[in-house]
Design a protein around this motif. Structure first.
Motif, PDB file in Angstrom:
ATOM      1  N   UNK A  79       0.819  -1.204   0.000  1.00 30.48           N
ATOM      2  CA  UNK A  79       0.000   0.000   0.000  1.00 30.48           C
ATOM      3  C   UNK A  79       0.854   1.256   0.000  1.00 30.48           C
ATOM      4  N   UNK A  80       1.982   1.206   0.682  1.00 33.00           N
ATOM      5  CA  UNK A  80       2.893   2.351   0.650  1.00 33.00           C
ATOM      6  C   UNK A  80       3.436   2.538  -0.763  1.00 33.00           C
ATOM      7  N   UNK A  81       3.837   1.452  -1.400  1.00 36.81           N
ATOM      8  CA  UNK A  81       4.338   1.536  -2.773  1.00 36.81           C
ATOM      9  C   UNK A  81       3.249   2.046  -3.714  1.00 36.81           C
ATOM     10  N   UNK A  82       2.026   1.641  -3.481  1.00 35.98           N
ATOM     11  CA  UNK A  82       0.893   2.072  -4.296  1.00 35.98           C
ATOM     12  C   UNK A  82       0.669   3.579  -4.177  1.00 35.98           C
ATOM     13  N   UNK A  83       0.693   4.086  -2.970  1.00 36.61           N
ATOM     14  CA  UNK A  83       0.546   5.531  -2.758  1.00 36.61           C
ATOM     15  C   UNK A  83       1.699   6.286  -3.418  1.00 36.61           C
ATOM     16  N   UNK A  84       2.911   5.771  -3.281  1.00 34.66           N
ATOM     17  CA  UNK A  84       4.067   6.426  -3.902  1.00 34.66           C
ATOM     18  C   UNK A  84       3.920   6.458  -5.426  1.00 34.66           C
ATOM     19  N   UNK A  85       3.455   5.369  -6.025  1.00 35.62           N
ATOM     20  CA  UNK A  85       3.232   5.330  -7.475  1.00 35.62           C
ATOM     21  C   UNK A  85       2.200   6.364  -7.897  1.00 35.62           C
ATOM     22  N   UNK A  86       1.094   6.443  -7.173  1.00 37.82           N
ATOM     23  CA  UNK A  86       0.053   7.418  -7.505  1.00 37.82           C
ATOM     24  C   UNK A  86       0.539   8.848  -7.278  1.00 37.82           C
ATOM     25  N   UNK A  87       1.307   9.050  -6.230  1.00 36.75           N
ATOM     26  CA  UNK A  87       1.820  10.399  -5.921  1.00 36.75           C
ATOM     27  C   UNK A  87       2.781  10.872  -7.010  1.00 36.75           C
ATOM     28  N   UNK A  88       3.630   9.980  -7.482  1.00 37.06           N
ATOM     29  CA  UNK A  88       4.592  10.346  -8.523  1.00 37.06           C
ATOM     30  C   UNK A  88       3.897  10.814  -9.806  1.00 37.06           C
ATOM     31  N   UNK A  89       2.750  10.249 -10.087  1.00 37.88           N
ATOM     32  CA  UNK A  89       2.019  10.578 -11.315  1.00 37.88           C
ATOM     33  C   UNK A  89       0.807  11.453 -11.005  1.00 37.88           C
ATOM     34  N   UNK A  90       0.957  12.352 -10.048  1.00 36.69           N
ATOM     35  CA  UNK A  90      -0.135  13.228  -9.612  1.00 36.69           C
ATOM     36  C   UNK A  90      -0.818  13.850 -10.833  1.00 36.69           C
ATOM     37  N   UNK A  91      -2.141  13.694 -10.900  1.00 39.11           N
ATOM     38  CA  UNK A  91      -2.912  14.266 -11.988  1.00 39.11           C
ATOM     39  C   UNK A  91      -3.080  13.344 -13.181  1.00 39.11           C
ATOM     40  N   UNK A  92      -2.294  12.276 -13.281  1.00 32.74           N
ATOM     41  CA  UNK A  92      -2.409  11.329 -14.389  1.00 32.74           C
ATOM     42  C   UNK A  92      -2.991  10.021 -13.846  1.00 32.74           C
ATOM     43  N   UNK A  93      -4.187   9.642 -14.290  1.00 33.82           N
ATOM     44  CA  UNK A  93      -4.798   8.413 -13.766  1.00 33.82           C
ATOM     45  C   UNK A  93      -3.989   7.175 -14.108  1.00 33.82           C
ATOM     46  N   UNK A  94      -3.982   6.224 -13.186  1.00 35.86           N
ATOM     47  CA  UNK A  94      -3.294   4.943 -13.399  1.00 35.86           C
ATOM     48  C   UNK A  94      -4.325   3.834 -13.262  1.00 35.86           C
ATOM     49  N   UNK A  95      -4.368   2.930 -14.219  1.00 37.37           N
ATOM     50  CA  UNK A  95      -5.317   1.819 -14.168  1.00 37.37           C
ATOM     51  C   UNK A  95      -4.851   0.774 -13.167  1.00 37.37           C
ATOM     52  N   UNK A  96      -5.797  -0.042 -12.704  1.00 37.45           N
ATOM     53  CA  UNK A  96      -5.419  -1.116 -11.777  1.00 37.45           C
ATOM     54  C   UNK A  96      -4.476  -2.094 -12.465  1.00 37.45           C
ATOM     55  N   UNK A  97      -4.661  -2.316 -13.758  1.00 37.55           N
ATOM     56  CA  UNK A  97      -3.771  -3.229 -14.506  1.00 37.55           C
ATOM     57  C   UNK A  97      -2.338  -2.680 -14.556  1.00 37.55           C
ATOM     58  N   UNK A  98      -2.208  -1.371 -14.815  1.00 34.88           N
ATOM     59  CA  UNK A  98      -0.896  -0.721 -14.867  1.00 34.88           C
ATOM     60  C   UNK A  98      -0.218  -0.763 -13.489  1.00 34.88           C
TER      61      UNK A  98
END
Length: 133
Positions: free
Chosen positions: A19-38
């Motif tokens: 979950x920490x890695x997931x938040x970091x991934x989403x934070x890095x791409x702030x504003x750009x949606x990421x799919x669950x598959x990606x």
């Protein structure tokens, strides 16, 4: 949605790390949606695992937004520069314990958070008294 609690501490720790890695991934791409598959490919888990983790985090109040439709996905609604916050010593202690569970050096942000929180609780003049500054 109610989530079951794992009785296996190793599974719990893996979930926390993921979950920490997931938040970091989403934070890095702030504003750009990421799919669950990606996200699943990045984290080496299934899309369903990502969806469960995001549901759990959203239920806990973490501001992850779902953007539906083509090009949609998950977004972490954060500011680029958060407002300063004041924490009570007990709140800092709770965060320190959570970082210890994660692994205080698991990521760069975990390492720097641990350092800043520890400094916030540490007396800058150990051993100093009113009589002996």
């Amino acid at each position: 949605m109610a989530f079951s609690k794992s009785t296996d501490p190793h599974l719990t720790l893996r979930r926390i790390e993921r979950q920490h890695a997931l938040i970091e991934e989403l934070r890095r791409r702030r504003g750009a949606p990421r799919s669950s598959r990606d996200l699943a490919a990045t984290l080496r888990v299934t899309p369903r695992t990502v969806e469960r983790d995001i549901a759990r985090m959203r239920e806990s109040g973490i501001p992850i937004r779902v953007q539906r439709g083509p090009g949609g996905g998950y977004l972490f609604d954060t500011r680029s520069s958060p407002d300063p916050i004041a924490l009570e010593p007990g709140e800092i202690a709770a965060l320190l314990v959570a970082l210890v569970a994660l692994g205080p050096t698991a990521t760069e942000s975990a390492r720097t958070s641990m350092h800043k929180l520890t400094l916030a609780l540490t007396d800058p003049n150990p051993g100093a008294t009113a009589d002996n500054p």
